[in-house]
Design a protein around this motif. Structure first.
Motif, PDB file in Angstrom:
ATOM      1  N   VAL A   1      57.841  41.297 -25.113  1.00 10.12           N
ATOM      2  CA  VAL A   1      57.417  39.826 -25.014  1.00 10.12           C
ATOM      3  C   VAL A   1      56.268  39.618 -24.033  1.00 10.12           C
ATOM      4  N   ALA A   2      56.314  41.534 -23.102  1.00  9.96           N
ATOM      5  CA  ALA A   2      54.924  41.233 -22.282  1.00  9.96           C
ATOM      6  C   ALA A   2      53.908  41.914 -23.044  1.00  9.96           C
ATOM      7  N   ALA A   3      54.484  42.820 -23.911  1.00  8.32           N
ATOM      8  CA  ALA A   3      53.176  43.138 -24.799  1.00  8.32           C
ATOM      9  C   ALA A   3      52.912  42.022 -25.449  1.00  8.32           C
ATOM     10  N   MET A   4      53.758  41.752 -26.637  1.00  6.47           N
ATOM     11  CA  MET A   4      52.764  39.780 -27.331  1.00  6.47           C
ATOM     12  C   MET A   4      52.039  39.374 -26.321  1.00  6.47           C
ATOM     13  N   ARG A   5      52.189  39.079 -24.745  1.00  2.00           N
ATOM     14  CA  ARG A   5      51.660  38.035 -24.325  1.00  2.00           C
ATOM     15  C   ARG A   5      50.505  39.147 -24.106  1.00  2.00           C
ATOM     16  N   GLU A   6      49.990  40.321 -23.916  1.00  2.73           N
ATOM     17  CA  GLU A   6      49.367  40.381 -23.769  1.00  2.73           C
ATOM     18  C   GLU A   6      48.027  40.841 -24.954  1.00  2.73           C
TER      19      GLU A   6
END
Length: 511
Positions: A287-292
């Protein structure tokens, strides 16, 4: 209650087009049940199982089906419920054979009409015209309660079965348990379509026009630092949207429930394609990478609850004022007017900003959860409808090997069926062909030559040039130059556009 009594009710409801007669028949049936049977009867009448989807497809049903006459004791609703528990619990090696055997034993006790009904119930295809709105009126009639009281409670009930049991056994006292509560999602208020600004103002006289964002509908619940985010299907997706959670935590209120959109924006503030936003909602891992890579921005357009008080019965203008005190920066742009020219300028402004169009909302309307009415209207630049895929044909040429030519249907609230409006394969990319072939085959019910018929679960947005008369289709209408605009995984079949909407659009284009 014997299953035969419920099936008889279903058949009689199917046989009449009069809403009052449907309500009377359903109320008579509900008046004969109590306890767990009340829960089962209400759910079965709307084509639902308390166990949810249990993974029984048409092939399993065919292997278990009987042609012999029914034998043994008549089936009761409780017998069906126990069998569904068994089917839902079966896992591991040999589970398919055990499911077939258990279902075969059930069918052996059922007559042909009961077998048909059970088959439809298992694959989610019970279409008897007892839609939730009709059954809610029947519950009210059976319990001797005002229909408005039952509908209000249904906004907050876990399901229509629990609501039916509470109403039938405890009347108003039972319904009082179902009320607005933090972290219990509310079914979203829905909109109908309007052809243009003039039609919207003719219906509403004075309206709140606001940008129609092409994002993901979200309902945000805040209680102190605790935040939950739900989809329009009431699924909890809090862990997937950390930026929405952070935004909600910083709202200047202790408790709130907000309705709005989460949308992916380009650096210049224009919206990303709808599919880009939906990639975020579907992502559970990384999720963190997708948020970026795909950050989401929150926009609010309604306030349902504020610091211990429900706002549902307040007017939309009052709810907007409450919302403005919480989220002035994230409030969806809007204008309140009764002047067509001002509304048209605002629509042009929304389209120029890259959005779908505008919503037109009655300033005086309460929040009517879970219902589609004319208090909210959507106006888009291009005419489009959200329709259900009924079947698909195998393609040829570039599309050979893929299910491509889609059979499209609009919902008929009076019968519970879907009315076919035409076919199309236009607008489908290679990736969409691959994706829809896999999904449609998983929903297959049966085949006829080169056509695969499917469960009515997939909703697609279809753009078209106009509507024309056509003797080929049941409603006498067909979409001209139809093309697939996008899939709508955020919508369920009962949220698809109706055949009445199609007929109104047809009449409007002729005037």
């Amino acid at each position: 209650m014997q299953l035969a009594r419920l099936v008889e009710t279903v058949q009689r409801v199917r046989a009449t087009t009069k809403k009052s007669e449907k309500i009377r028949l359903l109320a008579e049936c509900l008046g004969q049940v109590n306890g767990r049977e009340a829960v089962l009867a209400a759910l079965y009448l709307t084509g639902s199982l308390p166990q949810g989807k249990i993974g029984i497809g048409w092939s399993v049903i065919q292997k278990a089906m009987h042609d012999a006459p029914a034998s043994g004791e008549p089936l009761m609703l409780s017998d069906v419920d126990r069998l569904m528990d068994v089917l839902a619990a079966e896992r591991g090696a040999g589970s398919m054979d055990r499911r077939i055997l258990a279902l075969s034993n059930l069918f052996s006790r059922a007559n042909p009409q009961e077998r048909t009904f059970l088959s439809q119930l298992l694959i989610g295809e019970v279409r008897q015209g007892a839609l939730e709105a009709v059954l809610l009126d029947a519950i009210a009639a059976a319990a001797g309660l005002p229909a408005a009281e039952v509908r209000q409670a249904f906004m907050f009930a876990p399901n229509i079965g629990d609501l039916a049991q509470a109403a039938l056994e405890e009347q108003s006292a039972g319904l009082a348990r179902f009320s607005m509560r933090l972290f219990v999602p509310v079914a979203p208020m829905l909109a109908n379509s309007a052809e243009d600004v003039d039609e919207a103002l003719q219906r509403l006289d004075r309206a709140v026009f606001e940008y129609k964002l092409d994002g993901a509908r979200v309902q945000v619940h805040k209680g102190g630092d605790d935040v939950r985010v739900f989809t329009r299907q009431l699924q909890d997706i809090t862990g997937r949207l950390p930026e929405i959670v952070e935004w909600a935590r910083n709202l200047p209120v202790r408790e709130a429930v907000l309705d709005g959109e989460a949308i992916a924006l380009r650096p210049d503030g224009r919206p990303q394609p709808f599919q880009t936003t939906m990639r975020r909602l579907g992502r559970i891992k990384d999720v963190a990478a997708m948020r970026e890579s795909i950050p989401l921005s929150p926009f609010a357009f309604d306030a349902l609850y504020l610091d211990g008080s429900s706002l549902l019965t307040q007017s939309y203008e009052e709810r907007l004022r409450a919302l403005a005190t919480m989220t002035p920066a994230e409030l969806i742009p809007h204008v309140v007017t009764s002047q067509p020219e001002e509304a048209r300028r605002f629509l042009a402004q929304s389209l120029a900003a890259g959005h779908e169009g505008v919503m037109a909302k009655s300033p005086t309307a309460p929040y009517v959860a879970g219902q589609r009415g004319y208090h909210w209207l959507k106006l888009k630049e291009a005419t489009s409808l959200d329709l259900v895929i009924l079947a698909a044909e195998w393609g040829n040429g570039r599309r050979e090997g893929w299910l491509s030519n889609l059979h499209l249907g609009a919902r008929d609230p009076s019968s519970g069926h879907f009315v076919m409006l035409g076919k199309t394969f236009k607008g489908l990319t290679d990736e969409m062909l691959r994706q829809q072939t896999e999904q449609l085959l998983s929903l297959e019910t049966h085949r006829e030559e080169h056509t695969v018929f499917v469960k009515h679960q997939m909703v697609v947005e279809i753009a078209f040039s106009d509507i024309q008369e056509s003797p080929r289709y049941p409603a006498g209408l067909a979409l001209r130059f139809a093309r697939v605009k996008r899939y709508r995984p955020d919508k369920t079949p009962d949220q698809a556009d109706t055949i009445q909407t199609v007929s109104e659009l047809f009449r409007a284009q002729r005037n």
